[in-house]
Write a protein that holds these residues in place. Structure first.
Motif, mmCIF file in Angstrom:
data_model
loop_
_atom_site.group_PDB
_atom_site.id
_atom_site.type_symbol
_atom_site.label_atom_id
_atom_site.label_comp_id
_atom_site.label_asym_id
_atom_site.label_seq_id
_atom_site.Cartn_x
_atom_site.Cartn_y
_atom_site.Cartn_z
ATOM 1 N N LYS A 12 40.602 -32.822 -12.998
ATOM 2 C CA LYS A 12 39.708 -33.708 -12.252
ATOM 3 C C LYS A 12 40.417 -34.298 -11.046
ATOM 4 N N ASP A 13 41.664 -34.673 -11.219
ATOM 5 C CA ASP A 13 42.483 -35.203 -10.127
ATOM 6 C C ASP A 13 43.711 -34.310 -9.976
ATOM 7 N N PRO A 14 43.789 -33.488 -8.920
ATOM 8 C CA PRO A 14 44.939 -32.593 -8.764
ATOM 9 C C PRO A 14 46.283 -33.312 -8.765
ATOM 10 N N LEU A 15 46.321 -34.561 -8.295
ATOM 11 C CA LEU A 15 47.594 -35.284 -8.229
ATOM 12 C C LEU A 15 48.151 -35.607 -9.611
ATOM 13 N N SER A 16 47.315 -35.507 -10.633
ATOM 14 C CA SER A 16 47.821 -35.746 -11.988
ATOM 15 C C SER A 16 48.777 -34.642 -12.434
ATOM 16 N N LEU A 17 48.847 -33.547 -11.660
ATOM 17 C CA LEU A 17 49.831 -32.505 -11.948
ATOM 18 C C LEU A 17 51.238 -33.078 -11.934
ATOM 19 N N ALA A 18 51.498 -34.038 -11.052
ATOM 20 C CA ALA A 18 52.840 -34.633 -10.966
ATOM 21 C C ALA A 18 53.242 -35.259 -12.301
ATOM 22 N N GLU A 19 52.325 -35.938 -12.941
ATOM 23 C CA GLU A 19 52.621 -36.556 -14.240
ATOM 24 C C GLU A 19 52.818 -35.488 -15.314
ATOM 25 N N ILE A 20 51.991 -34.448 -15.283
ATOM 26 C CA ILE A 20 52.096 -33.370 -16.261
ATOM 27 C C ILE A 20 53.480 -32.717 -16.196
ATOM 28 N N LEU A 21 54.036 -32.628 -14.979
ATOM 29 C CA LEU A 21 55.327 -31.972 -14.780
ATOM 30 C C LEU A 21 56.503 -32.949 -14.790
ATOM 31 N N ASP A 22 56.253 -34.208 -15.137
ATOM 32 C CA ASP A 22 57.286 -35.248 -15.128
ATOM 33 C C ASP A 22 57.877 -35.446 -13.733
ATOM 34 N N LEU A 23 57.011 -35.340 -12.718
ATOM 35 C CA LEU A 23 57.441 -35.495 -11.331
ATOM 36 C C LEU A 23 56.724 -36.646 -10.635
ATOM 37 N N SER A 37 51.769 -31.490 -0.553
ATOM 38 C CA SER A 37 51.734 -30.087 -0.974
ATOM 39 C C SER A 37 50.586 -29.827 -1.936
ATOM 40 N N ILE A 38 50.378 -30.747 -2.862
ATOM 41 C CA ILE A 38 49.274 -30.601 -3.813
ATOM 42 C C ILE A 38 47.938 -30.631 -3.073
ATOM 43 N N LYS A 39 47.784 -31.577 -2.164
ATOM 44 C CA LYS A 39 46.533 -31.678 -1.417
ATOM 45 C C LYS A 39 46.284 -30.438 -0.562
ATOM 46 N N LEU A 40 47.341 -29.911 0.067
ATOM 47 C CA LEU A 40 47.197 -28.711 0.879
ATOM 48 C C LEU A 40 46.773 -27.525 0.028
ATOM 49 N N HIS A 41 47.452 -27.337 -1.101
ATOM 50 C CA HIS A 41 47.149 -26.200 -1.971
ATOM 51 C C HIS A 41 45.693 -26.221 -2.411
ATOM 52 N N PHE A 42 45.212 -27.401 -2.794
ATOM 53 C CA PHE A 42 43.852 -27.469 -3.329
ATOM 54 C C PHE A 42 42.792 -27.709 -2.255
ATOM 55 N N SER A 43 43.205 -27.583 -1.011
ATOM 56 C CA SER A 43 42.209 -27.448 0.051
ATOM 57 C C SER A 43 41.782 -25.981 0.168
ATOM 58 N N LYS A 79 57.398 -39.654 -10.200
ATOM 59 C CA LYS A 79 58.239 -40.542 -9.390
ATOM 60 C C LYS A 79 58.603 -39.927 -8.032
ATOM 61 N N HIS A 80 58.214 -38.672 -7.853
ATOM 62 C CA HIS A 80 58.634 -37.949 -6.642
ATOM 63 C C HIS A 80 57.447 -37.584 -5.747
ATOM 64 N N LEU A 81 56.323 -38.229 -5.928
ATOM 65 C CA LEU A 81 55.120 -37.855 -5.181
ATOM 66 C C LEU A 81 55.324 -37.914 -3.667
ATOM 67 N N HIS A 82 56.103 -38.863 -3.202
ATOM 68 C CA HIS A 82 56.249 -39.054 -1.761
ATOM 69 C C HIS A 82 57.558 -38.465 -1.207
ATOM 70 N N LYS A 83 58.277 -37.743 -2.038
ATOM 71 C CA LYS A 83 59.541 -37.136 -1.619
ATOM 72 C C LYS A 83 59.273 -35.749 -1.031
ATOM 73 N N PRO A 84 59.863 -35.403 0.117
ATOM 74 C CA PRO A 84 59.734 -34.043 0.653
ATOM 75 C C PRO A 84 60.339 -33.018 -0.310
ATOM 76 N N LEU A 85 59.722 -31.871 -0.387
ATOM 77 C CA LEU A 85 60.168 -30.852 -1.319
ATOM 78 C C LEU A 85 61.583 -30.361 -1.013
ATOM 79 N N LYS A 86 62.034 -30.510 0.229
ATOM 80 C CA LYS A 86 63.372 -30.038 0.582
ATOM 81 C C LYS A 86 64.466 -30.817 -0.150
ATOM 82 N N PHE A 87 64.113 -31.959 -0.733
ATOM 83 C CA PHE A 87 65.078 -32.741 -1.495
ATOM 84 C C PHE A 87 64.959 -32.503 -3.002
ATOM 85 N N PHE A 88 64.103 -31.573 -3.402
ATOM 86 C CA PHE A 88 63.945 -31.234 -4.812
ATOM 87 C C PHE A 88 65.037 -30.252 -5.231
ATOM 88 N N SER A 89 65.427 -30.311 -6.505
ATOM 89 C CA SER A 89 66.336 -29.303 -7.046
ATOM 90 C C SER A 89 65.576 -27.986 -7.221
#
Length: 204
Positions: free
Chosen positions: A108-119, A95-101, A121-131
């Protein structure tokens, strides 16, 4: 980005939701739109984002005095709202890669957003399993780190607890610097740092 609303009105099923709205939002200003349920806060945000049209009036967008067409404004704004859909079958990383296409990123690295949001550990989880709270944090986070002069946020912490709300509001304060921010909310915690308030009232 400057935004100029001139005599804006929206009509649904023969009833005016609001009429005669006039406002000049100057570049770099922060605004909060308040109003009772049903007054049209989210609808007005959708109109500013260009996803729905006005029944009357005109919305203009200017950067350094130059007008931007409604079809081109999409590249100049980032928007997070309860009705803005994510692709739930994609993973967080996808999702992050798609958005920033489609958008430039402030990081500098869009994927670092996951760490900023405390997510992280969920980088490879489909969003449908997110709360719902995780999805909301992610949606707002995407908007915050998109390199756009206009940032639109509709009730960004409505599904979050106090701890996560405080973290996200701190991020909003950080990433709204030097941008035009419009935030729709009746929650005092979301708007305590915003200088300008617009009270939206239903049409008579």
């Amino acid at each position: 980005m400057d935004i100029l609303l001139e005599n804006i009105g929206k009509k649904y099923y023969g009833r005016w939701l609001f009429r005669h709205l006039n406002l000049h939002i100057e570049s770099g200003q922060n605004w909060v739109i308040k109003g009772p349920n049903g007054s049209g806060k989210s609808t007005l945000m959708q109109m500013i984002a260009g996803s729905t049209g006005a029944s009357e009036g005109k919305i203009s967008y200017l950067i350094h005095g130059a007008s931007i067409s409604g079809t081109a404004v999409y590249q100049q704004l980032a928007w997070a709202a309860p009705g803005v859909s994510l692709f739930l079958d994609l993973s967080l990383k996808e999702s992050i890669k798609l958005h920033f296409s489609f958008k430039k990123c402030l990081l500098k690295d869009p994927l670092s957003l996951a760490e900023i949001l405390d997510l992280e550990k969920h980088l490879h989880k489909p969003l449908k399993f997110f709360s719902s709270g995780m999805l909301q944090r992610f949606s707002v986070g995407l908007a915050l780190i998109s390199d756009t002069p206009l940032l639109l946020l509709d009730e960004p912490t409505s599904n979050l607890d106090e701890i996560q709300s405080a973290k996200l509001i701190a991020l909003i304060q950080t990433y709204c610097e030097n941008r035009t921010l419009i935030l729709a909310s009746n929650l005092g915690r979301e708007a305590h740092f915003i200088q300008h308030v617009w009270e939206l009232k239903q049409a008579n």
